[in-house]
Motif scaffolding. Structure first.
Motif, PDB file in Angstrom:
ATOM      1  N   THR A  29       0.688  -1.101  -0.265  1.00 47.72           N
ATOM      2  CA  THR A  29      -0.043   0.020   0.011  1.00 47.72           C
ATOM      3  C   THR A  29       0.775   1.126  -0.007  1.00 47.72           C
ATOM      4  N   VAL A  30       0.566   2.117  -0.869  1.00 43.61           N
ATOM      5  CA  VAL A  30       1.405   3.281  -0.965  1.00 43.61           C
ATOM      6  C   VAL A  30       0.496   4.585  -0.816  1.00 43.61           C
ATOM      7  N   VAL A  31       1.140   5.522   0.170  1.00 38.78           N
ATOM      8  CA  VAL A  31       0.326   6.761   0.290  1.00 38.78           C
ATOM      9  C   VAL A  31       1.441   7.979  -0.153  1.00 38.78           C
ATOM     10  N   VAL A  32       0.647   8.983  -0.664  1.00 38.16           N
ATOM     11  CA  VAL A  32       1.596  10.298  -0.881  1.00 38.16           C
ATOM     12  C   VAL A  32       0.703  11.400  -0.001  1.00 38.16           C
ATOM     13  N   HIS A  33       1.302  12.163   0.862  1.00 41.18           N
ATOM     14  CA  HIS A  33       1.031  13.185   1.323  1.00 41.18           C
ATOM     15  C   HIS A  33       1.612  14.596   1.256  1.00 41.18           C
ATOM     16  N   ASP A  34       0.845  15.618   1.424  1.00 44.23           N
ATOM     17  CA  ASP A  34       1.506  16.935   1.089  1.00 44.23           C
ATOM     18  C   ASP A  34       2.509  17.233   2.436  1.00 44.23           C
ATOM     19  N   LYS A  59       3.713   6.146   8.533  1.00 39.97           N
ATOM     20  CA  LYS A  59       5.270   6.351   8.096  1.00 39.97           C
ATOM     21  C   LYS A  59       5.402   7.725   7.633  1.00 39.97           C
ATOM     22  N   ALA A  60       4.430   7.954   6.639  1.00 35.05           N
ATOM     23  CA  ALA A  60       4.493   9.341   5.811  1.00 35.05           C
ATOM     24  C   ALA A  60       4.438  10.499   6.688  1.00 35.05           C
ATOM     25  N   CYS A  61       3.331  10.615   7.519  1.00 40.40           N
ATOM     26  CA  CYS A  61       3.044  11.531   8.208  1.00 40.40           C
ATOM     27  C   CYS A  61       4.176  11.858   9.385  1.00 40.40           C
ATOM     28  N   GLY A  62       4.683  10.572   9.827  1.00 45.69           N
ATOM     29  CA  GLY A  62       5.523  10.742  11.051  1.00 45.69           C
ATOM     30  C   GLY A  62       6.963  11.306  10.385  1.00 45.69           C
ATOM     31  N   ALA A  63       7.197  11.050   9.317  1.00 46.53           N
ATOM     32  CA  ALA A  63       8.451  11.682   8.661  1.00 46.53           C
ATOM     33  C   ALA A  63       8.198  13.151   8.432  1.00 46.53           C
ATOM     34  N   LEU A  64       6.955  13.517   8.087  1.00 50.45           N
ATOM     35  CA  LEU A  64       6.811  15.113   7.833  1.00 50.45           C
ATOM     36  C   LEU A  64       6.890  15.590   9.168  1.00 50.45           C
ATOM     37  N   ALA A  65       6.133  15.115  10.295  1.00 53.25           N
ATOM     38  CA  ALA A  65       6.075  15.648  11.860  1.00 53.25           C
ATOM     39  C   ALA A  65       7.518  15.749  12.105  1.00 53.25           C
ATOM     40  N   LEU A  66       8.375  15.090  12.157  1.00 53.93           N
ATOM     41  CA  LEU A  66       9.597  15.444  12.818  1.00 53.93           C
ATOM     42  C   LEU A  66      10.556  15.812  12.001  1.00 53.93           C
ATOM     43  N   GLY A  67      10.355  15.707  10.581  1.00 57.63           N
ATOM     44  CA  GLY A  67      11.438  16.098   9.695  1.00 57.63           C
ATOM     45  C   GLY A  67      12.318  15.069   9.365  1.00 57.63           C
ATOM     46  N   VAL A  68      12.262  13.648   9.675  1.00 59.42           N
ATOM     47  CA  VAL A  68      13.327  12.850   9.382  1.00 59.42           C
ATOM     48  C   VAL A  68      12.487  11.383   8.735  1.00 59.42           C
ATOM     49  N   SER A  69      13.128  10.647   8.109  1.00 58.35           N
ATOM     50  CA  SER A  69      12.683   9.396   7.712  1.00 58.35           C
ATOM     51  C   SER A  69      12.091   8.609   8.738  1.00 58.35           C
ATOM     52  N   SER A  70      11.096   7.819   8.471  1.00 57.53           N
ATOM     53  CA  SER A  70      10.277   6.926   9.434  1.00 57.53           C
ATOM     54  C   SER A  70      11.296   5.856   9.832  1.00 57.53           C
ATOM     55  N   GLY A 100       9.997   2.958   5.680  1.00 60.48           N
ATOM     56  CA  GLY A 100       9.197   2.956   4.626  1.00 60.48           C
ATOM     57  C   GLY A 100       8.337   4.286   4.426  1.00 60.48           C
ATOM     58  N   GLY A 101       8.620   5.552   5.250  1.00 62.05           N
ATOM     59  CA  GLY A 101       8.231   6.592   5.334  1.00 62.05           C
ATOM     60  C   GLY A 101       9.255   7.582   4.904  1.00 62.05           C
ATOM     61  N   ALA A 107      15.228  19.449  -5.835  1.00 61.70           N
ATOM     62  CA  ALA A 107      16.668  19.435  -6.077  1.00 61.70           C
ATOM     63  C   ALA A 107      17.082  20.410  -5.283  1.00 61.70           C
ATOM     64  N   ASP A 108      16.370  21.373  -4.846  1.00 57.05           N
ATOM     65  CA  ASP A 108      16.831  22.456  -3.788  1.00 57.05           C
ATOM     66  C   ASP A 108      16.671  22.029  -2.495  1.00 57.05           C
ATOM     67  N   GLY A 109      16.013  20.935  -2.284  1.00 62.62           N
ATOM     68  CA  GLY A 109      15.830  20.557  -0.799  1.00 62.62           C
ATOM     69  C   GLY A 109      14.465  21.057  -0.305  1.00 62.62           C
ATOM     70  N   ARG A 110      13.711  21.613  -1.082  1.00 61.65           N
ATOM     71  CA  ARG A 110      12.329  22.058  -0.622  1.00 61.65           C
ATOM     72  C   ARG A 110      11.454  20.947  -0.314  1.00 61.65           C
ATOM     73  N   VAL A 111      10.766  20.746   0.725  1.00 60.43           N
ATOM     74  CA  VAL A 111       9.900  19.577   0.867  1.00 60.43           C
ATOM     75  C   VAL A 111       8.583  19.533   0.166  1.00 60.43           C
ATOM     76  N   LEU A 112       8.270  18.739  -0.523  1.00 60.10           N
ATOM     77  CA  LEU A 112       7.104  18.706  -1.440  1.00 60.10           C
ATOM     78  C   LEU A 112       6.028  17.688  -0.877  1.00 60.10           C
ATOM     79  N   GLY A 113       6.485  16.983   0.050  1.00 59.32           N
ATOM     80  CA  GLY A 113       5.487  15.948   0.763  1.00 59.32           C
ATOM     81  C   GLY A 113       6.101  14.744   1.077  1.00 59.32           C
ATOM     82  N   ALA A 114       5.439  13.755   1.337  1.00 62.07           N
ATOM     83  CA  ALA A 114       6.308  12.295   1.739  1.00 62.07           C
ATOM     84  C   ALA A 114       5.469  11.221   1.409  1.00 62.07           C
TER      85      ALA A 114
END
Lengths: 141, 141, 141, 141
Positions: A29-34, A59-70, A100-101, A107-114
């Motif tokens: 199962t794959v999700v993409v979050h903003d 997994k995806a939202c945890g990564a965004l929440a803390l700014g690191v991979s799951s 998995g998250g 290319a400039d390191g701007r966060v686009l989602g997870a």
């Protein structure tokens, strides 16, 4: 907010599933979050169990929440379980501390989602996510 | 949705309790849920404590949520406690990581629901569930 | 705590379903809870939708929580919607303000538990509950 | 469990978006859930606001929870606001009482899942869902 378009999200998911199929993984199962943690797209392969979307999103939202991979959050959970446990009450949709998250940037390191992937081993889940990010010309944050 | 009928659910519960009685186990509680995790039937024996229905449901629904038995989830919880702890925030009704929650399928492996048993040791709980599944001509998933 | 036995709970549910079938009602779901609001037994007829157990439990547990029938709570909700709305945050398992949840007592008025019924109109749901209570030699509280 | 395949879910979403584009609607979000209320797929169009996936899921899951369309739940909410308000505490993921959530069945009326659409007026959201269901050779439940 710069964020992945639906077209990019669908392509990320398609590439992830293609990779999983090529490796004969279990149904994934794959999700993409903003960047704000809100879902853009999801696909759950036939045969995947019922909690899978929430696991992938956690997994995806945890990564965004803390700014690191799951994966990193999984390591933090081994070192400081009480800290990661405290996050569950804070994070809408939960935080799943397993690889998995992955944060997706330009290319400039701007966060686009997870992207969040679940279904096989955490290592394989993450490998598919990373392959998809590269195939889409994006970067893992 | 292919799922256990109420008649099948009642029979599963009856067989489980018969087995527990024949083994002189402590009072048990048995639930049957459909594949989506929604309850079809429940019976709590006299003398069972108050949380028992939720414990039984947490075993059955955890099995359905992850697609494995609650015994397996118990093993995962020993290996990766932080991962299983993270699921509690995701899973409606909770996930109880102890043997006694078993997915029920037809002869072709199609998931029809799950049974959850609690009251005695986890091993005994599970043994009763497995005996009931066999007595009903169904299969453990 | 005096409470309904499992045998009584099963008989209450059986009588309720018999009544519903005799009236050709839609598929119903029936739960019986102990005086503390914990489930003793449940049966969801084939074809009933997925939230039905929680709805039935919300009727039965609401009745026990406030000491009146869920019909009365429905009337309170018309008069004072803000008050009933405030209960949802307090009551584990929710409170459903619609007829069909009835407190069950013995001949001396001692509370033994509650029954909750959902599936047809609220009036029909309650009529089946009341018929079952009488058929079992118990009283509506 | 009989349920929509991922291929069917993706096709339903694609047809819904095509319809919305042909009608020049505002950006929409479309989800497809299995009969147990678990997500199979989601797509949120660029420009849709952040809560849209949860709104669409609340329509689809509400329909499955009660066994009627979310349009019908919206009508119930006008008649009995306190009753529908009570459901929010029971339903995992919430229940959104507005048109746009439709149960999807096969030709024999077997429930295969539900679709939820949000973004334009509720009537337009539902019209797109119904058009997609027909285009996929499925039926609205």
């Amino acid at each position: 907010m710069s964020m992945l378009t639906l077209e990019q999200a669908n392509k990320l998911i398609g590439e992830t599933i293609d990779k999983a199929v090529s490796l004969s993984l279990k149904p994934i199962t794959v999700v993409v979050h903003d960047p704000g943690g809100h879902m853009i797209a999801c696909q759950r392969q036939d045969g995947a169990s019922s909690l899978r979307q929430k696991l992938a999103s956690g997994k995806a939202c945890g990564a965004l929440a803390l700014g690191v991979s799951s994966r990193k959050i999984g390591e933090m959970a081994v070192d400081r379980p009480h800290f990661v446990a405290s996050l569950h009450a804070l994070a809408d949709g939960g935080i799943v501390p397993a690889a998995g998250g992955v944060i997706v940037t330009d290319a400039d390191g701007r966060v686009l989602g997870a992207i969040g992937v679940t279904g096989d081993t955490s290592d394989n889940d993450e490998a598919c996510a990373l392959a998809a990010i590269e195939a889409c010309g994006l970067r893992a944050g």
